[in-house]
Enzyme design. Structure first.
Site, PDB file in Angstrom:
ATOM      1  N   GLY A   1       0.824  -1.212   0.000  1.00 42.48           N
ATOM      2  CA  GLY A   1       0.000   0.000   0.000  1.00 42.48           C
ATOM      3  C   GLY A   1       0.859   1.263   0.000  1.00 42.48           C
ATOM      4  O   GLY A   1       0.579   2.223  -0.720  1.00 42.48           O
ATOM      5  N   ASP A   2       1.927   1.256   0.785  1.00 40.07           N
ATOM      6  CA  ASP A   2       2.841   2.422   0.814  1.00 40.07           C
ATOM      7  C   ASP A   2       3.478   2.612  -0.560  1.00 40.07           C
ATOM      8  O   ASP A   2       3.650   3.740  -1.035  1.00 40.07           O
ATOM      9  CB  ASP A   2       3.969   2.205   1.844  1.00 40.07           C
ATOM     10  CG  ASP A   2       3.442   1.888   3.229  1.00 40.07           C
ATOM     11  OD1 ASP A   2       2.316   2.318   3.550  1.00 40.07           O
ATOM     12  OD2 ASP A   2       4.162   1.196   3.989  1.00 40.07           O
TER      13      ASP A   2
HETATM   14  N1  LIG Z   1      -1.151 -10.301  -3.987  1.00 32.79           N
HETATM   15  C1  LIG Z   1      -0.859  -9.276  -4.799  1.00 32.79           C
HETATM   16  N2  LIG Z   1      -0.546  -9.505  -6.093  1.00 32.79           N
HETATM   17  C2  LIG Z   1      -0.268  -8.481  -6.930  1.00 32.79           C
HETATM   18  N3  LIG Z   1      -0.308  -7.173  -6.561  1.00 32.79           N
HETATM   19  C3  LIG Z   1      -0.611  -6.894  -5.282  1.00 32.79           C
HETATM   20  C4  LIG Z   1      -0.883  -7.931  -4.329  1.00 32.79           C
HETATM   21  N4  LIG Z   1      -1.127  -7.350  -3.123  1.00 32.79           N
HETATM   22  C5  LIG Z   1      -1.022  -6.013  -3.328  1.00 32.79           C
HETATM   23  N5  LIG Z   1      -0.719  -5.736  -4.625  1.00 32.79           N
HETATM   24  C6  LIG Z   1      -0.600  -4.409  -5.254  1.00 32.79           C
HETATM   25  O1  LIG Z   1      -0.402  -3.431  -4.247  1.00 32.79           O
HETATM   26  C7  LIG Z   1      -1.550  -2.560  -4.158  1.00 32.79           C
HETATM   27  C8  LIG Z   1      -1.810  -2.198  -2.712  1.00 32.79           C
HETATM   28  O2  LIG Z   1      -2.107  -3.371  -1.986  1.00 32.79           O
HETATM   29  P1  LIG Z   1      -3.257  -3.483  -0.893  1.00 32.79           P
HETATM   30  O3  LIG Z   1      -4.575  -3.289  -1.514  1.00 32.79           O
HETATM   31  O4  LIG Z   1      -3.002  -4.762  -0.167  1.00 32.79           O
HETATM   32  O5  LIG Z   1      -2.941  -2.199  -0.001  1.00 32.79           O
HETATM   33  P2  LIG Z   1      -2.966  -2.043   1.570  1.00 32.79           P
HETATM   34  O6  LIG Z   1      -4.181  -2.728   2.107  1.00 32.79           O
HETATM   35  O7  LIG Z   1      -2.743  -0.613   1.854  1.00 32.79           O
HETATM   36  O8  LIG Z   1      -1.674  -2.916   1.888  1.00 32.79           O
HETATM   37  P3  LIG Z   1      -0.645  -2.985   3.102  1.00 32.79           P
HETATM   38  O9  LIG Z   1      -1.345  -2.353   4.287  1.00 32.79           O
HETATM   39  O10 LIG Z   1      -0.391  -4.462   3.216  1.00 32.79           O
HETATM   40  O11 LIG Z   1       0.557  -2.255   2.630  1.00 32.79           O
HETATM   41  C9  LIG Z   1      -2.689  -3.319  -4.837  1.00 32.79           C
HETATM   42  O12 LIG Z   1      -3.687  -2.430  -5.338  1.00 32.79           O
HETATM   43  C10 LIG Z   1      -1.938  -4.056  -5.946  1.00 32.79           C
HETATM   44  O13 LIG Z   1      -1.681  -3.176  -7.027  1.00 32.79           O
HETATM   45  O1  LIG Z   2       2.259   0.214  13.175  1.00 31.63           O
HETATM   46  P1  LIG Z   2       2.007   1.070  11.955  1.00 31.63           P
HETATM   47  O2  LIG Z   2       2.765   2.362  12.003  1.00 31.63           O
HETATM   48  O3  LIG Z   2       0.564   1.235  11.631  1.00 31.63           O
HETATM   49  O4  LIG Z   2       2.571   0.259  10.708  1.00 31.63           O
HETATM   50  C1  LIG Z   2       3.944   0.033  10.619  1.00 31.63           C
HETATM   51  C2  LIG Z   2       4.228  -0.909   9.493  1.00 31.63           C
HETATM   52  O5  LIG Z   2       3.550  -2.160   9.625  1.00 31.63           O
HETATM   53  O6  LIG Z   2       3.795  -0.316   8.274  1.00 31.63           O
HETATM   54  C3  LIG Z   2       4.705  -0.585   7.225  1.00 31.63           C
HETATM   55  C4  LIG Z   2       3.991  -1.273   6.107  1.00 31.63           C
HETATM   56  O7  LIG Z   2       2.941  -0.482   5.623  1.00 31.63           O
HETATM   57  C5  LIG Z   2       5.820  -1.433   7.835  1.00 31.63           C
HETATM   58  O8  LIG Z   2       7.061  -1.041   7.301  1.00 31.63           O
HETATM   59  C6  LIG Z   2       5.719  -1.143   9.319  1.00 31.63           C
HETATM   60  O9  LIG Z   2       6.208  -2.178  10.136  1.00 31.63           O
END
Ligand SMILES: Nc1ncnc2c1ncn2[C@@H]1O[C@H](COP(=O)(O)OP(=O)(O)OP(=O)(O)O)[C@@H](O)[C@H]1O
Ligand SMILES: O=P(O)(O)OC[C@@]1(O)O[C@H](CO)[C@@H](O)[C@@H]1O
Length: 305
Positions: A249-250
């Site tokens: 997501g980041d």
């Molecule tokens: N399993 C996957 N396969 C391919 N692309 C992925 C996958 N998971 C994430 N991505 C890519 O990364 C983007 C962001 O992922 P996600 O929707 O999981 O965001 P998030 O919930 O903010 O994630 P996180 O909190 O784990 O960083 C998705 O829209 C997609 O483009």
């Molecule tokens: O505890 P928070 O600050 O909500 O999330 C921190 C964290 O999970 O977010 C990043 C992934 O998005 C990781 O690098 C880190 O460990």
């Protein structure tokens, strides 16, 4: 210039094992220690895109030194404020079935350190972008990031706060450059479940009306939506093997903000954001330049509204 603020950075200790069994000794297959925290992740992805940024936030102790050292190695400019206690360590456990995360609370932040961070915002120039994200150390108020917005606007800079729930709604009137809830977070916000893309688009448009400049809705392995007042676009995920989706997501938001800051083209920014998100999901660490460039030609975007 893009600034990232990580109030609660971390070392991410990422462990791979065959199967996690609680209540007994588990032996790891491989492990890696990474500089972490959401804003720091954004700065690292921007560096992979060859875009400069400055990472702000609070670090302390030997764990803080590790983060500083790693970011120096990656040529990420940092202006961290030192605090007395150690930066936290977050444990990310990946086995054959699922990912489990144990995130630390983080150190207390003295008032003097908060004042230093606020004073650093005096260096902002018109058009700069400040990205704020991640949990807050226990002694900071829930409004910490939002309280920085007037200081950012005073300098005619833009902001992004990656947050959820009421905190997300509370930022909208201040016109964040982009918001990126995932589809679960968006559904929770409207206390609903989405039957189809059209329902997600309708919810996203409400957030545009309330003040968000751009709305991205991420859907993990199902890609993401870019929602504008006139149109909506579905971006897919390329083929690949998921290794560690922490930071996807980041990476997505970094790709969007970084590219948008260059060309002010939301569709081009969306394409890069999809490549960055998937490139991170397909890597143990965050996406590298090579991985992002490999995936970019395979990103497909379809106008669906
Ligand atoms: N399993 C996957 N396969 C391919 N692309 C992925 C996958 N998971 C994430 N991505 C890519 O990364 C983007 C962001 O992922 P996600 O929707 O999981 O965001 P998030 O919930 O903010 O994630 P996180 O909190 O784990 O960083 C998705 O829209 C997609 O483009
Ligand atoms: O505890 P928070 O600050 O909500 O999330 C921190 C964290 O999970 O977010 C990043 C992934 O998005 C990781 O690098 C880190 O460990």
């Amino acid at each position: 210039m893009i600034y990232t603020i990580t109030a609660n950075p971390s070392i991410d200790y990422v462990i791979q094992l065959n199967q996690l069994t609680t209540g007994q000794v588990n032996r790891v297959k491989s492990d890696v220690k990474l500089p972490g925290g959401k804003g720091i992740n954004v700065s690292r992805i921007l560096a992979a895109l060859d875009l400069p940024s400055t990472a702000l936030g609070f670090i302390g102790g030997f764990t803080g030194d590790f983060i500083q050292q790693q970011l120096n190695n990656e040529l990420v400019d940092c202006q961290f404020t030192q605090v007395p206690a150690d930066t936290r360590i977050n444990v990310k456990i990946k086995d054959a079935v699922e990912e489990t995360e144990i995130n630390g609370q983080g150190p207390a932040i003295p008032t003097a350190a908060v004042d230093v961070l606020k004073a650093q915002l005096n260096q902002l120039k018109p058009g700069d972008i400040v990205f704020m994200s991640g949990s807050l150390p226990p002694n900071l108020p829930a409004s910490f990031y939002k309280d920085l917005v007037p200081l950012i606007h005073e300098r005619q800079a833009e902001f992004v706060i990656d947050t959820t729930g009421q905190a997300l709604l509370d930022t909208l009137a201040d016109r964040p450059l982009v918001i990126k809830p995932n589809h679960h977070e968006l559904a929770e916000l409207f206390n609903t479940t989405f039957a189809d893309h059209q329902a997600i688009i309708a919810a996203g448009r409400q957030l545009l009306t309330k003040g968000a400049q751009h709305v991205l809705v991420s859907m993990a392995g199902a890609g993401a939506l870019l929602i504008t007042p006139e149109h909506a676009y579905l971006g897919g995920t390329p083929k690949g093997t998921v290794i560690n989706s922490v930071g996807a997501g980041d990476s997505m938001i970094a790709g969007f903000v970084g590219t948008f800051s260059q060309h002010h083209d939301a569709l081009a920014a969306f394409k890069t954001s999809l490549a960055c998100g998937s490139a991170t999901a397909f890597s143990e660490d965050l996406a590298t330049t090579a991985k992002i460039n490999d995936l970019l030609p395979h990103i497909e975007i379809t106008q669906i509204d």
